[in-house]
Write a protein that holds these residues in place. Structure first.
Motif, mmCIF file in Angstrom:
data_model
loop_
_atom_site.group_PDB
_atom_site.id
_atom_site.type_symbol
_atom_site.label_atom_id
_atom_site.label_comp_id
_atom_site.label_asym_id
_atom_site.label_seq_id
_atom_site.Cartn_x
_atom_site.Cartn_y
_atom_site.Cartn_z
ATOM 1 N N PRO A 1 0.824 -1.209 0.000
ATOM 2 C CA PRO A 1 0.000 0.000 0.000
ATOM 3 C C PRO A 1 0.866 1.270 0.000
ATOM 4 C CG PRO A 1 -0.772 -1.553 1.659
ATOM 5 C CD PRO A 1 0.549 -2.061 1.169
ATOM 6 N N ASP A 2 0.385 2.300 -0.676
ATOM 7 C CA ASP A 2 1.123 3.561 -0.749
ATOM 8 C C ASP A 2 1.425 4.121 0.635
ATOM 9 O OD1 ASP A 2 1.100 3.414 -3.513
ATOM 10 O OD2 ASP A 2 -0.601 4.785 -3.731
ATOM 11 N N ALA A 3 0.485 3.990 1.549
ATOM 12 C CA ALA A 3 0.682 4.521 2.903
ATOM 13 C C ALA A 3 1.860 3.848 3.607
ATOM 14 C CB ALA A 3 -0.589 4.351 3.726
ATOM 15 N N VAL A 4 2.045 2.577 3.366
ATOM 16 C CA VAL A 4 3.169 1.859 3.978
ATOM 17 C C VAL A 4 4.483 2.341 3.370
ATOM 18 C CG1 VAL A 4 4.230 -0.413 4.338
ATOM 19 C CG2 VAL A 4 1.747 -0.139 4.540
ATOM 20 N N ALA A 5 4.502 2.512 2.062
ATOM 21 C CA ALA A 5 5.711 3.019 1.401
ATOM 22 C C ALA A 5 6.070 4.402 1.944
ATOM 23 C CB ALA A 5 5.504 3.068 -0.111
ATOM 24 N N GLN A 6 5.081 5.261 2.077
ATOM 25 C CA GLN A 6 5.333 6.601 2.603
ATOM 26 C C GLN A 6 5.842 6.546 4.036
ATOM 27 O OE1 GLN A 6 1.548 8.487 1.957
ATOM 28 N NE2 GLN A 6 2.127 9.202 -0.095
ATOM 29 N N ALA A 7 5.274 5.675 4.842
ATOM 30 C CA ALA A 7 5.707 5.547 6.237
ATOM 31 C C ALA A 7 7.143 5.048 6.336
ATOM 32 C CB ALA A 7 4.771 4.601 6.989
ATOM 33 N N ARG A 8 7.570 4.274 5.346
ATOM 34 C CA ARG A 8 8.938 3.733 5.328
ATOM 35 C C ARG A 8 9.908 4.641 4.562
ATOM 36 N NH1 ARG A 8 6.345 0.714 8.129
ATOM 37 N NH2 ARG A 8 6.437 -1.530 8.312
ATOM 38 N N ASP A 9 9.385 5.755 4.060
ATOM 39 C CA ASP A 9 10.176 6.734 3.321
ATOM 40 C C ASP A 9 10.830 6.129 2.069
ATOM 41 O OD1 ASP A 9 11.097 9.316 2.861
ATOM 42 O OD2 ASP A 9 12.974 8.963 3.930
ATOM 43 N N VAL A 10 10.035 5.333 1.334
ATOM 44 C CA VAL A 10 10.485 4.785 0.057
ATOM 45 C C VAL A 10 9.533 5.262 -1.037
ATOM 46 C CG1 VAL A 10 11.582 2.760 1.088
ATOM 47 C CG2 VAL A 10 9.215 2.609 0.336
ATOM 48 N N ARG A 11 10.036 5.332 -2.255
ATOM 49 C CA ARG A 11 9.240 5.817 -3.387
ATOM 50 C C ARG A 11 8.884 4.652 -4.286
ATOM 51 N NH1 ARG A 11 10.675 8.287 -8.551
ATOM 52 N NH2 ARG A 11 12.836 7.846 -8.006
ATOM 53 N N LYS A 12 7.595 4.462 -4.533
ATOM 54 C CA LYS A 12 7.126 3.399 -5.421
ATOM 55 C C LYS A 12 7.142 3.902 -6.862
ATOM 56 C CE LYS A 12 3.528 0.959 -4.453
ATOM 57 N NZ LYS A 12 2.182 0.500 -4.060
ATOM 58 N N VAL A 13 7.653 3.048 -7.777
ATOM 59 C CA VAL A 13 7.705 3.378 -9.202
ATOM 60 C C VAL A 13 7.328 2.151 -10.016
ATOM 61 C CG1 VAL A 13 9.484 5.151 -8.897
ATOM 62 C CG2 VAL A 13 10.164 2.800 -9.402
ATOM 63 N N SER A 14 7.145 2.346 -11.303
ATOM 64 C CA SER A 14 6.889 1.204 -12.188
ATOM 65 C C SER A 14 8.153 0.356 -12.307
ATOM 66 C CB SER A 14 6.465 1.692 -13.570
ATOM 67 O OG SER A 14 7.572 2.273 -14.236
ATOM 68 N N LEU A 15 7.987 -0.870 -12.716
ATOM 69 C CA LEU A 15 9.136 -1.764 -12.879
ATOM 70 C C LEU A 15 10.102 -1.208 -13.925
ATOM 71 C CD1 LEU A 15 10.327 -4.403 -11.833
ATOM 72 C CD2 LEU A 15 9.044 -5.605 -13.603
ATOM 73 N N GLY A 16 9.563 -0.671 -15.003
ATOM 74 C CA GLY A 16 10.411 -0.080 -16.032
ATOM 75 C C GLY A 16 11.227 1.087 -15.513
ATOM 76 N N ASP A 17 10.585 1.972 -14.732
ATOM 77 C CA ASP A 17 11.304 3.112 -14.153
ATOM 78 C C ASP A 17 12.351 2.664 -13.140
ATOM 79 O OD1 ASP A 17 9.987 4.984 -15.670
ATOM 80 O OD2 ASP A 17 8.572 5.550 -14.090
ATOM 81 N N LEU A 18 12.060 1.613 -12.417
ATOM 82 C CA LEU A 18 13.016 1.098 -11.441
ATOM 83 C C LEU A 18 14.339 0.741 -12.123
ATOM 84 C CD1 LEU A 18 13.221 0.185 -8.392
ATOM 85 C CD2 LEU A 18 12.861 -2.105 -9.281
ATOM 86 N N PHE A 19 14.248 0.040 -13.241
ATOM 87 C CA PHE A 19 15.450 -0.369 -13.960
ATOM 88 C C PHE A 19 16.114 0.800 -14.680
ATOM 89 C CE2 PHE A 19 13.985 -4.517 -12.991
ATOM 90 C CZ PHE A 19 15.088 -5.342 -13.066
ATOM 91 N N ALA A 20 15.326 1.706 -15.213
ATOM 92 C CA ALA A 20 15.877 2.792 -16.027
ATOM 93 C C ALA A 20 16.567 3.879 -15.201
ATOM 94 C CB ALA A 20 14.773 3.412 -16.873
ATOM 95 N N HIS A 21 16.214 4.013 -13.924
ATOM 96 C CA HIS A 21 16.675 5.170 -13.160
ATOM 97 C C HIS A 21 17.448 4.833 -11.886
ATOM 98 C CE1 HIS A 21 14.422 7.669 -15.883
ATOM 99 N NE2 HIS A 21 13.348 6.934 -15.665
ATOM 100 N N ASN A 22 17.956 3.601 -11.775
ATOM 101 C CA ASN A 22 18.702 3.224 -10.571
ATOM 102 C C ASN A 22 20.008 2.547 -10.945
ATOM 103 O OD1 ASN A 22 16.948 3.713 -8.030
ATOM 104 N ND2 ASN A 22 15.534 2.976 -9.592
ATOM 105 N N GLU A 23 21.033 2.810 -10.167
ATOM 106 C CA GLU A 23 22.345 2.215 -10.420
ATOM 107 C C GLU A 23 22.484 0.842 -9.778
ATOM 108 O OE1 GLU A 23 25.385 4.953 -9.313
ATOM 109 O OE2 GLU A 23 24.607 6.528 -10.598
#
Length: 70
Positions: free
Chosen positions: A13-35
């Motif tokens: 859930p988005d609320a859990v991600a926000q509480a953990r201070d992480v940003r949810k993205v699409s799978l494609g964006d995850l691969f394209a924008h992370n080292e």
């Protein structure tokens, strides 16, 4: 290290991600924008072929891909 953490988890859930201070993205964006990309998905029929050639090709130069599924 206090580095930003980006995740793809369609079940979290988005609320859990926000509480953990992480940003949810699409799978494609995850691969394209992370080292560094670490896959920790359970190895089951639902996750079979989750990662495709297009994801690997989208990684930035010198990126690190770690598969912990098996």
């Amino acid at each position: 290290f206090q580095c930003p953490v980006t995740i793809h988890d369609p079940f979290l859930p988005d609320a859990v991600a926000q509480a953990r201070d992480v940003r949810k993205v699409s799978l494609g964006d995850l691969f394209a924008h992370n080292e560094v990309v670490v896959v920790c998905a359970a190895a089951n029929p639902g996750s079979a072929r989750l990662i495709g050639r297009d994801h690997i090709d989208a990684l930035p130069p010198h990126a690190v891909f770690v598969n912990l599924c098996r």
